[in-house]
Design an enzyme around this catalytic site. Structure first.
Site, mmCIF file in Angstrom:
data_model
loop_
_atom_site.group_PDB
_atom_site.id
_atom_site.type_symbol
_atom_site.label_atom_id
_atom_site.label_comp_id
_atom_site.label_asym_id
_atom_site.label_seq_id
_atom_site.Cartn_x
_atom_site.Cartn_y
_atom_site.Cartn_z
ATOM 1 N N HIS A 24 0.861 -1.195 0.000
ATOM 2 C CA HIS A 24 0.000 0.000 0.000
ATOM 3 C C HIS A 24 0.891 1.236 0.000
ATOM 4 C CE1 HIS A 24 -3.833 2.056 1.845
ATOM 5 N NE2 HIS A 24 -3.157 2.898 1.091
ATOM 6 N N HIS A 26 1.258 4.842 -2.407
ATOM 7 C CA HIS A 26 0.869 5.687 -3.544
ATOM 8 C C HIS A 26 2.131 6.369 -4.059
ATOM 9 C CE1 HIS A 26 -3.469 5.431 -2.455
ATOM 10 N NE2 HIS A 26 -2.963 5.264 -1.250
ATOM 11 N N HIS A 204 -9.604 0.948 -1.205
ATOM 12 C CA HIS A 204 -9.547 1.592 0.108
ATOM 13 C C HIS A 204 -10.955 1.542 0.699
ATOM 14 C CE1 HIS A 204 -5.755 3.147 -1.296
ATOM 15 N NE2 HIS A 204 -5.593 3.984 -0.293
ATOM 16 N N GLU A 207 -11.249 3.332 6.141
ATOM 17 C CA GLU A 207 -10.189 4.228 6.644
ATOM 18 C C GLU A 207 -10.920 5.321 7.434
ATOM 19 O OE1 GLU A 207 -8.133 6.518 3.628
ATOM 20 O OE2 GLU A 207 -6.496 7.072 4.974
ATOM 21 N N ASP A 285 1.711 3.952 2.801
ATOM 22 C CA ASP A 285 0.701 4.848 2.219
ATOM 23 C C ASP A 285 1.326 6.006 1.439
ATOM 24 O OD1 ASP A 285 -1.936 5.373 1.627
ATOM 25 O OD2 ASP A 285 -2.490 6.121 3.606
ATOM 26 N N ASP A 286 1.619 7.113 2.109
ATOM 27 C CA ASP A 286 2.183 8.309 1.451
ATOM 28 C C ASP A 286 3.367 8.812 2.280
ATOM 29 O OD1 ASP A 286 -0.065 8.888 -0.647
ATOM 30 O OD2 ASP A 286 -1.100 8.523 1.252
#
Ligand code: HPA
Ligand code: ZN
Length: 344
Positions: A24, A26, A204, A207, A285-286
């Site tokens: 996961h 991005h 997703h 969340e 994630d980011d």
């Protein structure tokens, strides 16, 4: 007797050495402010920040939407094929430094095509870096195309039809962006279409959105993994189903705290998810926006919950189990993990 700090640094060394699988991530969220400034200059674009420090200081989020606003704004510096290459290469260098041996990477085509950047440019740049990553760093990787759920499902369908020209470059589709008020069911048709083309499916869900969105992702979209999924604990029947069907959750602890899904890491429900017997994985994630890559995420949960080697190894094995790879590659990933676990 080993002092606490010694024990802590031993765990840090174990986490570092543990071969890791990321599911996961991005790619637009791996854009560090340093590279953002370099690309803005290269492309003659203005940024709303005076300095790298000011950019970092602005990464103080109230919720998912306040993050997404800066994330899409940052992505505007990505214009040329070389920009996408440099972004993906920078992430892969981090992977190599943190012993990530396999990674499945999300990209948001609509964040680029919506600004007049061709899909061809996006995919050529990223896949050129991924091929170099396999060759030079031994990191296997795959791309997952995400639809932006705040945009109409019809646009997702158009994006998918265009992307089929490049189908050899990606293995599946996902669903991201603003979750609340954009339930999975709206994207049923495009996921059915992707499934008919042999795509792997993820979304997703859970969340910021409720447990019902996780059910919808499973039933309406027929996804194989849930990205985030932490709100599943609000529905015991759902938890039992995720456990029995071995549906993996790609949990992103630092993201969850930075976006205020949980007030603090100590309040994260990761221990509950693990105790429930779910296939939980740890991901970043980011990372450029949330203060850490996969190793920092493992470290944060180890510290918060005093996880031992067995639990950390289980998290890494879960990711190898959940990866979209051949049985040969899965065996190799598990062997690499076990080799390190057994040697320490
Ligand atoms: N959630 C939803 N959309 C996103 C995220 C996220 O954590 N990161 C990038 N796009
Ligand atoms: Zn995400």
């Amino acid at each position: 007797m080993i002092s606490e700090s010694r024990a802590g640094s031993d765990m840090q060394a174990f986490i570092h050495a543990l071969p890791k699988v990321e599911l996961h991530l991005h790619i637009e969220g791996a854009l560090e402010p340093e590279l953002m400034f370099r690309l803005a200059r290269r492309n003659g674009l203005d940024l709303p920040y005076e300095s790298i420090e000011q950019a970092r200081a602005a990464y103080d989020f109230q919720d998912l939407q306040s993050f997404l606003d800066l994330y899409y704004q940052g992505a505007r510096v990505l214009v040329q094929e070389q920009d996408f290459h440099d972004l993906a290469w920078a992430y892969l260098e981090r992977c190599a430094a943190q012993n990530v041996i396999h990674t499945e990477i999300f990209f948001d085509p609509q964040a680029h095509t919506g600004r007049g950047v061709d899909l061809d440019v996006v995919l050529s740049g990223i896949t050129r870096a991924l091929a170099e990553g396999e060759r030079r760093l031994g990191i296997s990787s795959a791309l997952i195309l995400c639809f932006l759920r705040h945009l109409p499902p019809q646009e997702a369908m158009e994006t998918f039809e265009q992307a089929l020209d490049f189908r050899k470059y990606f293995i599946g589709v996902g669903l991201d962006s603003a979750e609340q008020g954009n339930p999975p069911a709206g994207f049923r048709d495009v996921f059915a279409r992707a499934r008919s083309e042999g795509m792997r499916l993820v979304a997703h869900a859970g969340e910021e959105g409720p447990a019902a969105y996780i059910w919808s992702a499973l039933r309406d979209l027929r996804v194989e993994r849930i990205d985030h999924g932490v709100r599943c604990t609000e529905d015991p029947e759902l938890v039992a189903h995720l456990r029995d069907a071995r549906i993996p959750l790609t949990v992103c602890p630092l993201s969850n705290v930075r976006l205020k899904v949980f007030d603090a890491m100590s309040g994260h429900n990761l221990p509950r998810l693990m105790e429930a017997g779910l296939v939980v994985t740890i991901n970043s994630d980011d990372p450029a926006y949330f203060g850490g890559y996969i190793e920092e995420n493992y470290h944060a949960v180890q510290q918060a919950f005093d996880l031992g080697r067995d639990e950390l190894a289980q998290l890494a094995r879960n990711a190898a189990e959940a990866a979209f790879v051949s049985s040969n590659r899965r065996r190799y990933l598990l062997e690499r993990i076990n080799e390190v676990v057994d040697s320490r």
